[in-house]
Design a protein around this motif. Structure first.
Motif, PDB file in Angstrom:
ATOM      1  N   LEU A 232       0.823  -1.215   0.000  1.00  0.00           N
ATOM      2  CA  LEU A 232       0.000   0.000   0.000  1.00  0.00           C
ATOM      3  C   LEU A 232       0.854   1.261   0.000  1.00  0.00           C
ATOM      4  O   LEU A 232       0.545   2.220  -0.712  1.00  0.00           O
ATOM      5  CB  LEU A 232      -0.932   0.012   1.211  1.00  0.00           C
ATOM      6  CG  LEU A 232      -2.205  -0.798   1.052  1.00  0.00           C
ATOM      7  CD1 LEU A 232      -2.844  -1.039   2.411  1.00  0.00           C
ATOM      8  CD2 LEU A 232      -3.170  -0.076   0.131  1.00  0.00           C
ATOM      9  N   LYS A 233       1.923   1.274   0.772  1.00  0.00           N
ATOM     10  CA  LYS A 233       2.813   2.440   0.804  1.00  0.00           C
ATOM     11  C   LYS A 233       3.457   2.658  -0.561  1.00  0.00           C
ATOM     12  O   LYS A 233       3.532   3.793  -1.037  1.00  0.00           O
ATOM     13  CB  LYS A 233       3.891   2.259   1.873  1.00  0.00           C
ATOM     14  CG  LYS A 233       3.380   2.442   3.275  1.00  0.00           C
ATOM     15  CD  LYS A 233       4.469   2.223   4.294  1.00  0.00           C
ATOM     16  CE  LYS A 233       3.915   2.285   5.700  1.00  0.00           C
ATOM     17  NZ  LYS A 233       4.944   2.015   6.706  1.00  0.00           N
ATOM     18  N   LYS A 234       3.896   1.581  -1.192  1.00  0.00           N
ATOM     19  CA  LYS A 234       4.521   1.679  -2.512  1.00  0.00           C
ATOM     20  C   LYS A 234       3.520   2.193  -3.539  1.00  0.00           C
ATOM     21  O   LYS A 234       3.816   3.086  -4.331  1.00  0.00           O
ATOM     22  CB  LYS A 234       5.069   0.314  -2.920  1.00  0.00           C
ATOM     23  CG  LYS A 234       5.812   0.318  -4.226  1.00  0.00           C
ATOM     24  CD  LYS A 234       6.382  -1.060  -4.535  1.00  0.00           C
ATOM     25  CE  LYS A 234       7.074  -1.064  -5.883  1.00  0.00           C
ATOM     26  NZ  LYS A 234       7.602  -2.386  -6.215  1.00  0.00           N
ATOM     27  N   ALA A 235       2.312   1.634  -3.533  1.00  0.00           N
ATOM     28  CA  ALA A 235       1.278   2.050  -4.484  1.00  0.00           C
ATOM     29  C   ALA A 235       0.851   3.493  -4.220  1.00  0.00           C
ATOM     30  O   ALA A 235       0.656   4.266  -5.167  1.00  0.00           O
ATOM     31  CB  ALA A 235       0.076   1.107  -4.394  1.00  0.00           C
ATOM     32  N   SER A 236       0.720   3.873  -2.963  1.00  0.00           N
ATOM     33  CA  SER A 236       0.330   5.239  -2.621  1.00  0.00           C
ATOM     34  C   SER A 236       1.369   6.247  -3.092  1.00  0.00           C
ATOM     35  O   SER A 236       1.022   7.315  -3.604  1.00  0.00           O
ATOM     36  CB  SER A 236       0.148   5.382  -1.108  1.00  0.00           C
ATOM     37  OG  SER A 236      -0.915   4.574  -0.669  1.00  0.00           O
ATOM     38  N   ALA A 237       2.637   5.898  -2.944  1.00  0.00           N
ATOM     39  CA  ALA A 237       3.711   6.787  -3.402  1.00  0.00           C
ATOM     40  C   ALA A 237       3.650   6.955  -4.916  1.00  0.00           C
ATOM     41  O   ALA A 237       3.800   8.064  -5.441  1.00  0.00           O
ATOM     42  CB  ALA A 237       5.066   6.237  -2.973  1.00  0.00           C
ATOM     43  N   ALA A 238       3.406   5.855  -5.644  1.00  0.00           N
ATOM     44  CA  ALA A 238       3.326   5.916  -7.108  1.00  0.00           C
ATOM     45  C   ALA A 238       2.138   6.755  -7.564  1.00  0.00           C
ATOM     46  O   ALA A 238       2.254   7.571  -8.483  1.00  0.00           O
ATOM     47  CB  ALA A 238       3.242   4.508  -7.690  1.00  0.00           C
ATOM     48  N   VAL A 239       1.000   6.584  -6.919  1.00  0.00           N
ATOM     49  CA  VAL A 239      -0.194   7.362  -7.272  1.00  0.00           C
ATOM     50  C   VAL A 239       0.022   8.829  -6.930  1.00  0.00           C
ATOM     51  O   VAL A 239      -0.319   9.719  -7.715  1.00  0.00           O
ATOM     52  CB  VAL A 239      -1.454   6.799  -6.571  1.00  0.00           C
ATOM     53  CG1 VAL A 239      -2.638   7.732  -6.738  1.00  0.00           C
ATOM     54  CG2 VAL A 239      -1.791   5.414  -7.126  1.00  0.00           C
ATOM     55  N   GLY A 240       0.611   9.099  -5.778  1.00  0.00           N
ATOM     56  CA  GLY A 240       0.901  10.475  -5.390  1.00  0.00           C
ATOM     57  C   GLY A 240       1.858  11.149  -6.362  1.00  0.00           C
ATOM     58  O   GLY A 240       1.668  12.311  -6.738  1.00  0.00           O
ATOM     59  N   GLU A 241       2.863  10.403  -6.804  1.00  0.00           N
ATOM     60  CA  GLU A 241       3.813  10.937  -7.787  1.00  0.00           C
ATOM     61  C   GLU A 241       3.117  11.239  -9.100  1.00  0.00           C
ATOM     62  O   GLU A 241       3.351  12.277  -9.722  1.00  0.00           O
ATOM     63  CB  GLU A 241       4.942   9.937  -8.000  1.00  0.00           C
ATOM     64  CG  GLU A 241       6.042  10.432  -8.899  1.00  0.00           C
ATOM     65  CD  GLU A 241       7.176   9.436  -9.009  1.00  0.00           C
ATOM     66  OE1 GLU A 241       7.630   9.193 -10.146  1.00  0.00           O
ATOM     67  OE2 GLU A 241       7.598   8.903  -7.971  1.00  0.00           O
ATOM     68  N   TYR A 242       2.242  10.347  -9.519  1.00  0.00           N
ATOM     69  CA  TYR A 242       1.495  10.558 -10.759  1.00  0.00           C
ATOM     70  C   TYR A 242       0.664  11.841 -10.682  1.00  0.00           C
ATOM     71  O   TYR A 242       0.726  12.693 -11.558  1.00  0.00           O
ATOM     72  CB  TYR A 242       0.592   9.369 -11.076  1.00  0.00           C
ATOM     73  CG  TYR A 242      -0.375   9.650 -12.199  1.00  0.00           C
ATOM     74  CD1 TYR A 242       0.055   9.626 -13.512  1.00  0.00           C
ATOM     75  CD2 TYR A 242      -1.699   9.982 -11.925  1.00  0.00           C
ATOM     76  CE1 TYR A 242      -0.827   9.912 -14.548  1.00  0.00           C
ATOM     77  CE2 TYR A 242      -2.579  10.269 -12.954  1.00  0.00           C
ATOM     78  CZ  TYR A 242      -2.138  10.228 -14.261  1.00  0.00           C
ATOM     79  OH  TYR A 242      -3.009  10.523 -15.282  1.00  0.00           O
ATOM     80  N   PHE A 243      -0.114  11.981  -9.606  1.00  0.00           N
ATOM     81  CA  PHE A 243      -0.987  13.155  -9.475  1.00  0.00           C
ATOM     82  C   PHE A 243      -0.182  14.449  -9.311  1.00  0.00           C
ATOM     83  O   PHE A 243      -0.601  15.501  -9.757  1.00  0.00           O
ATOM     84  CB  PHE A 243      -1.986  12.983  -8.333  1.00  0.00           C
ATOM     85  CG  PHE A 243      -3.178  12.151  -8.706  1.00  0.00           C
ATOM     86  CD1 PHE A 243      -4.119  12.626  -9.603  1.00  0.00           C
ATOM     87  CD2 PHE A 243      -3.367  10.892  -8.173  1.00  0.00           C
ATOM     88  CE1 PHE A 243      -5.228  11.869  -9.948  1.00  0.00           C
ATOM     89  CE2 PHE A 243      -4.462  10.126  -8.529  1.00  0.00           C
ATOM     90  CZ  PHE A 243      -5.399  10.609  -9.408  1.00  0.00           C
ATOM     91  N   SER A 244       0.966  14.373  -8.660  1.00  0.00           N
ATOM     92  CA  SER A 244       1.766  15.592  -8.477  1.00  0.00           C
ATOM     93  C   SER A 244       2.458  16.025  -9.762  1.00  0.00           C
ATOM     94  O   SER A 244       2.864  17.172  -9.887  1.00  0.00           O
ATOM     95  CB  SER A 244       2.793  15.400  -7.359  1.00  0.00           C
ATOM     96  OG  SER A 244       3.767  14.463  -7.751  1.00  0.00           O
ATOM     97  N   SER A 245       2.573  15.107 -10.728  1.00  0.00           N
ATOM     98  CA  SER A 245       3.232  15.462 -11.986  1.00  0.00           C
ATOM     99  C   SER A 245       2.263  16.079 -13.006  1.00  0.00           C
ATOM    100  O   SER A 245       2.691  16.569 -14.052  1.00  0.00           O
ATOM    101  CB  SER A 245       3.899  14.235 -12.601  1.00  0.00           C
ATOM    102  OG  SER A 245       2.919  13.311 -13.054  1.00  0.00           O
ATOM    103  N   ILE A 246       0.979  16.064 -12.714  1.00  0.00           N
ATOM    104  CA  ILE A 246      -0.008  16.638 -13.618  1.00  0.00           C
ATOM    105  C   ILE A 246       0.054  18.154 -13.527  1.00  0.00           C
ATOM    106  O   ILE A 246       0.040  18.730 -12.444  1.00  0.00           O
ATOM    107  CB  ILE A 246      -1.438  16.147 -13.281  1.00  0.00           C
ATOM    108  CG1 ILE A 246      -1.537  14.643 -13.495  1.00  0.00           C
ATOM    109  CG2 ILE A 246      -2.477  16.881 -14.109  1.00  0.00           C
ATOM    110  CD1 ILE A 246      -2.844  14.042 -13.038  1.00  0.00           C
ATOM    111  N   SER A 247       0.128  18.797 -14.698  1.00  0.00           N
ATOM    112  CA  SER A 247       0.161  20.253 -14.702  1.00  0.00           C
ATOM    113  C   SER A 247      -0.885  20.781 -15.679  1.00  0.00           C
ATOM    114  O   SER A 247      -1.370  20.068 -16.546  1.00  0.00           O
ATOM    115  CB  SER A 247       1.535  20.761 -15.086  1.00  0.00           C
ATOM    116  OG  SER A 247       1.867  20.317 -16.386  1.00  0.00           O
TER     117      SER A 247
END
Length: 84
Positions: A68-83
């Motif tokens: 869950l921590k790994k998946a949450s980090a990946a999803v968070g990274e994805y959403f933070s890269s959206i501009s």
């Protein structure tokens, strides 16, 4: 969204979801199911008016919390890269 532990049995973790948003849940499920260490991840709704839905994660290797921590980090990274 509030997340709480419903049960933890061996390599399976069930998390209850209050005031959830499928905008976050769907990418998390997708990321978890792409992880080779995860046997499955599923979103379950028993009764929409009486019960909170929950997320069930079962792993082959490691712990559900690590996955869950790994998946949450990946999803968070994805959403933070959206501009815009």
């Amino acid at each position: 969204m509030q997340i709480y532990v419903v049960s933890r049995e061996g390599k399976t973790l069930r998390l209850g979801l209050k005031n959830h948003s499928t905008t976050i849940i769907e990418p998390l499920i997708q990321e978890l199911n792409q992880n080779e260490d995860v046997e499955y991840c599923r979103y379950i709704v028993n009764h929409p008016d009486l019960d909170d839905p929950y997320l069930e994660v079962r792993v082959r290797n490691g712990t559900p919390e690590e996955a869950l921590k790994k998946a949450s980090a990946a999803v968070g990274e994805y959403f933070s890269s959206i501009s815009e």
